[in-house]
Design a protein around this motif. Structure first.
Motif, PDB file in Angstrom:
ATOM      1  N   VAL A  91      -0.880 -19.946  40.151  1.00 35.35           N
ATOM      2  CA  VAL A  91       0.265 -19.244  39.550  1.00 35.35           C
ATOM      3  C   VAL A  91       1.070 -18.513  40.632  1.00 35.35           C
ATOM      4  N   ALA A  92       0.365 -17.869  41.550  1.00 38.31           N
ATOM      5  CA  ALA A  92       1.050 -17.153  42.624  1.00 38.31           C
ATOM      6  C   ALA A  92       1.867 -18.108  43.489  1.00 38.31           C
ATOM      7  N   LEU A  93       1.259 -19.207  43.905  1.00 38.70           N
ATOM      8  CA  LEU A  93       1.939 -20.142  44.795  1.00 38.70           C
ATOM      9  C   LEU A  93       3.072 -20.880  44.088  1.00 38.70           C
ATOM     10  N   LEU A  94       2.804 -21.368  42.885  1.00 37.39           N
ATOM     11  CA  LEU A  94       3.833 -22.087  42.137  1.00 37.39           C
ATOM     12  C   LEU A  94       4.970 -21.161  41.711  1.00 37.39           C
ATOM     13  N   GLY A  95       4.659 -19.858  41.618  1.00 40.63           N
ATOM     14  CA  GLY A  95       5.684 -18.894  41.251  1.00 40.63           C
ATOM     15  C   GLY A  95       6.666 -18.611  42.363  1.00 40.63           C
ATOM     16  N   VAL A  96       6.194 -18.580  43.612  1.00 40.88           N
ATOM     17  CA  VAL A  96       7.067 -18.134  44.705  1.00 40.88           C
ATOM     18  C   VAL A  96       7.630 -19.281  45.551  1.00 40.88           C
ATOM     19  N   LEU A  97       7.027 -20.474  45.479  1.00 43.61           N
ATOM     20  CA  LEU A  97       7.486 -21.588  46.308  1.00 43.61           C
ATOM     21  C   LEU A  97       8.419 -22.522  45.534  1.00 43.61           C
ATOM     22  N   ARG A  98       9.380 -23.079  46.243  1.00 45.59           N
ATOM     23  CA  ARG A  98      10.348 -24.000  45.674  1.00 45.59           C
ATOM     24  C   ARG A  98      10.411 -25.276  46.522  1.00 45.59           C
ATOM     25  N   THR A 155       8.770 -22.635  61.155  1.00 43.31           N
ATOM     26  CA  THR A 155      10.134 -23.163  61.263  1.00 43.31           C
ATOM     27  C   THR A 155      11.068 -22.376  60.343  1.00 43.31           C
ATOM     28  N   ASP A 156      12.321 -22.779  60.343  1.00 41.86           N
ATOM     29  CA  ASP A 156      13.296 -22.124  59.460  1.00 41.86           C
ATOM     30  C   ASP A 156      12.929 -22.309  57.991  1.00 41.86           C
ATOM     31  N   LYS A 157      12.187 -23.369  57.679  1.00 41.80           N
ATOM     32  CA  LYS A 157      11.823 -23.668  56.298  1.00 41.80           C
ATOM     33  C   LYS A 157      10.538 -22.968  55.850  1.00 41.80           C
ATOM     34  N   THR A 158       9.841 -22.366  56.807  1.00 38.76           N
ATOM     35  CA  THR A 158       8.558 -21.744  56.461  1.00 38.76           C
ATOM     36  C   THR A 158       8.776 -20.565  55.526  1.00 38.76           C
ATOM     37  N   ARG A 159       8.200 -20.667  54.343  1.00 36.82           N
ATOM     38  CA  ARG A 159       8.354 -19.631  53.316  1.00 36.82           C
ATOM     39  C   ARG A 159       7.079 -18.819  53.151  1.00 36.82           C
ATOM     40  N   LEU A 160       5.915 -19.466  53.362  1.00 37.33           N
ATOM     41  CA  LEU A 160       4.650 -18.797  53.047  1.00 37.33           C
ATOM     42  C   LEU A 160       3.538 -19.246  53.983  1.00 37.33           C
ATOM     43  N   ILE A 161       2.735 -18.290  54.391  1.00 35.86           N
ATOM     44  CA  ILE A 161       1.518 -18.556  55.165  1.00 35.86           C
ATOM     45  C   ILE A 161       0.323 -18.314  54.243  1.00 35.86           C
ATOM     46  N   GLY A 182      -5.043  -9.007  59.251  1.00 34.22           N
ATOM     47  CA  GLY A 182      -3.927  -8.204  59.743  1.00 34.22           C
ATOM     48  C   GLY A 182      -3.311  -8.783  61.003  1.00 34.22           C
ATOM     49  N   GLU A 183      -4.141  -9.355  61.882  1.00 28.15           N
ATOM     50  CA  GLU A 183      -3.639  -9.974  63.111  1.00 28.15           C
ATOM     51  C   GLU A 183      -2.775 -11.192  62.805  1.00 28.15           C
ATOM     52  N   ILE A 184      -3.198 -11.990  61.812  1.00 27.49           N
ATOM     53  CA  ILE A 184      -2.397 -13.146  61.417  1.00 27.49           C
ATOM     54  C   ILE A 184      -1.047 -12.685  60.882  1.00 27.49           C
ATOM     55  N   CYS A 185      -1.080 -11.694  60.003  1.00 26.61           N
ATOM     56  CA  CYS A 185       0.166 -11.187  59.406  1.00 26.61           C
ATOM     57  C   CYS A 185       1.115 -10.658  60.471  1.00 26.61           C
ATOM     58  N   ALA A 186       0.581  -9.924  61.429  1.00 26.01           N
ATOM     59  CA  ALA A 186       1.423  -9.352  62.485  1.00 26.01           C
ATOM     60  C   ALA A 186       2.049 -10.450  63.342  1.00 26.01           C
ATOM     61  N   ALA A 187       1.256 -11.469  63.678  1.00 22.73           N
ATOM     62  CA  ALA A 187       1.758 -12.564  64.507  1.00 22.73           C
ATOM     63  C   ALA A 187       2.856 -13.338  63.779  1.00 22.73           C
ATOM     64  N   VAL A 188       2.656 -13.574  62.489  1.00 20.44           N
ATOM     65  CA  VAL A 188       3.632 -14.313  61.688  1.00 20.44           C
ATOM     66  C   VAL A 188       4.929 -13.522  61.544  1.00 20.44           C
ATOM     67  N   LYS A 189       4.818 -12.242  61.222  1.00 17.26           N
ATOM     68  CA  LYS A 189       6.003 -11.402  61.007  1.00 17.26           C
ATOM     69  C   LYS A 189       6.814 -11.234  62.298  1.00 17.26           C
ATOM     70  N   VAL A 195       8.654 -14.220  56.174  1.00 17.89           N
ATOM     71  CA  VAL A 195       7.605 -15.125  55.699  1.00 17.89           C
ATOM     72  C   VAL A 195       6.623 -14.344  54.823  1.00 17.89           C
ATOM     73  N   ILE A 196       6.228 -14.954  53.716  1.00 19.04           N
ATOM     74  CA  ILE A 196       5.253 -14.339  52.809  1.00 19.04           C
ATOM     75  C   ILE A 196       3.843 -14.621  53.319  1.00 19.04           C
ATOM     76  N   CYS A 197       3.074 -13.587  53.559  1.00 23.39           N
ATOM     77  CA  CYS A 197       1.665 -13.739  53.931  1.00 23.39           C
ATOM     78  C   CYS A 197       0.834 -13.617  52.655  1.00 23.39           C
ATOM     79  N   PHE A 198       0.264 -14.734  52.246  1.00 26.64           N
ATOM     80  CA  PHE A 198      -0.484 -14.816  50.988  1.00 26.64           C
ATOM     81  C   PHE A 198      -1.965 -14.996  51.275  1.00 26.64           C
ATOM     82  N   VAL A 199      -2.804 -14.184  50.636  1.00 22.69           N
ATOM     83  CA  VAL A 199      -4.247 -14.214  50.893  1.00 22.69           C
ATOM     84  C   VAL A 199      -5.013 -14.632  49.649  1.00 22.69           C
ATOM     85  N   ASP A 200      -5.837 -15.663  49.807  1.00 23.46           N
ATOM     86  CA  ASP A 200      -6.852 -15.997  48.804  1.00 23.46           C
ATOM     87  C   ASP A 200      -7.984 -15.006  49.034  1.00 23.46           C
ATOM     88  N   ASN A 201      -8.078 -14.007  48.160  1.00 14.14           N
ATOM     89  CA  ASN A 201      -8.985 -12.874  48.377  1.00 14.14           C
ATOM     90  C   ASN A 201     -10.343 -13.056  47.695  1.00 14.14           C
TER      91      ASN A 201
END
Length: 412
Positions: A91-98, A155-161, A182-189, A195-201
């Motif tokens: 639901v989270a992924l299908l909700g935010v990705l197009r 890339t320019d198209k990257t919407r979510l990690i 946190g290190e992944i999020c910082a590197a991506v940002k 870019v949305i940093c999404f975590v399977d928690n």
């Protein structure tokens, strides 16, 4: 001749030695939950059922707010209408990705059921790839996220990690701790701030004193029949994060324009959700102590275990490399035999929707499939790892593990 009494004694010493940090986290997280309950003035009225459209369900609305406070996020969506953790993630992924958006898996090949959501490597109707989402995968490097490769892949198209906290069914990678996320999020940002940093928690909640949304994650999701439900929740899942992203997810769960404003809380579910959340930090620690015990027992029987008893943990999963199909099945039979429900049933390998191989599962649980309760499962493929998790009480876990140790026997 194997001295199982001595092995058990040694394992108990390891539990006592290595469980202190998790008990400290349980105290911290219990205080956090209690504070959130006080701040939102939880009362008996919140625990009552609702019906129909369930407009103005105060218990539902306040539970969302409590989860948001616990995860330090703007919003949360906690619902019995999520049929599983996989459903919440979808639901989270299908909700935010197009269509045309790019999603990058930053922690290698995801868990089997997540591969089905993505639609890779096997095409799945209605999956992200089927709907036009671009998908890339970055392998882990020496058990750690490859930050340079992740950054270079954007890339320019990257919407979510996508970041999978738990090791899943991998026999190679380790579970990530919150600092690594946190290190992944910082590197991506640093490369692309939007870019949305999404975590399977899943499996990781309340292990540490922080959650991924406190170190840069924008959105996360998980199951209520794992850590957060404390063994009380009979079903359900949650999504938490930025309010705009949670709102998009809510439109996928119900319908555009309806979102989280509807959804009845039937029967005794509200009380079970609140009570489960209250006890969850303690129950998670019981599960971790059981995992340490299992690790120590099977290490002393000669098997490769991950994590080792002394390693710091970031989820409730214990992997044991049993190396043969027979031993994998025997382990699961022992766990099932020592379960409070369906102890008379013998688990057998079978194909299960969402998985790529035959799976054997032992889960004699009060809530069907609840992996915060004592359970074990594994894919029938080399190296025949069993993934053991849960345990509402350490005493139960201790009994079941020693039974499994005797049934499996030492490594030959």
């Amino acid at each position: 001749m194997v001295d199982f009494a001595e092995i058990e004694k040694t394992a108990l010493n390891d539990v006592e030695k290595y469980s202190k940090i998790y008990e400290e986290a349980a105290l911290f997280n219990t205080e956090k939950v209690m504070k959130a309950f006080r701040n939102h003035m939880v009362s008996d009225y919140y625990l009552k059922p609702t019906t129909g459209y369930a407009y103005s369900d105060v218990g539902r609305e306040n539970l969302d707010a409590i989860y948001a406070e616990i995860f330090h996020t703007e919003a949360a969506l906690v619902r019995s209408q999520f049929v599983s953790g996989t459903h919440a993630l979808a639901v989270a992924l299908l909700g935010v990705l197009r269509a045309g958006d790019e999603m990058i898996a930053a922690t290698g090949t995801p868990y089997d059921t997540m591969q089905t959501i993505i639609g890779s490597p096997v095409k799945t109707p209605g999956s992200l790839v089927d709907l036009g989402v671009i998908y890339k995968e970055i392998p882990m490097q020496d058990d750690k996220p490859d930050l340079e490769a992740i950054s270079s892949a954007i890339t320019d198209k990257t919407r979510l990690i996508h970041i999978q906290r738990s090791c899943g069914y991998s026999s190679v990678r380790k579970t990530l701790n919150v600092a690594q996320i946190g290190e992944i999020c910082a590197a991506v940002k640093k490369v692309k701030p939007d870019v949305i940093c999404f975590v399977d928690n899943c499996y990781g909640e309340f292990i540490e004193k922080q959650e991924p949304t406190e170190v840069g994650a924008d959105l996360l999701a998980g199951s209520l029949i794992k850590n957060m439900g404390g063994g009380f929740a009979p079903t359900g899942g949650y999504i938490a994060g930025r309010s705009d992203l949670v709102e998009l997810a809510s439109y996928r769960l119900t319908a555009p324009g309806l979102g989280g404003e509807m959804g009845a809380t039937l029967g005794d579910t509200a009380r079970e959700f609140y009570q489960g959340l209250f006890i969850a930090p303690h129950v998670v620690t019981q599960a971790v102590k059981t995992a340490i015990f299992a690790s120590a027992v099977f290490k002393n029987l000669g098997y490769s275990v991950k994590p080792l008893p002394e390693e710091v943990r970031s989820d409730i999963i214990q992997a044991i490399r049993l190396e043969t199909r027979e031993k994998l099945c025997n382990f699961c039979v022992a766990i099932q035999t020592n379960s409070p429900v369906d102890a008379h049933v013998e688990p057998v390998p079978a194909m299960i929707p969402g998985y790529q191989n035959e799976i054997i599962m032992a889960a004699g649980t009060f809530v069907q499939g609840a992996s915060i309760e004592l359970s074990a499962d594994g894919p029938c493929r080399e190296p025949y790892n069993v993934y053991f998790q849960g345990g509402l009480t350490f005493e139960h876990g201790r009994i079941a593990i020693m039974s499994a140790a005797r049934m499996v026997g030492p490594k030959e």
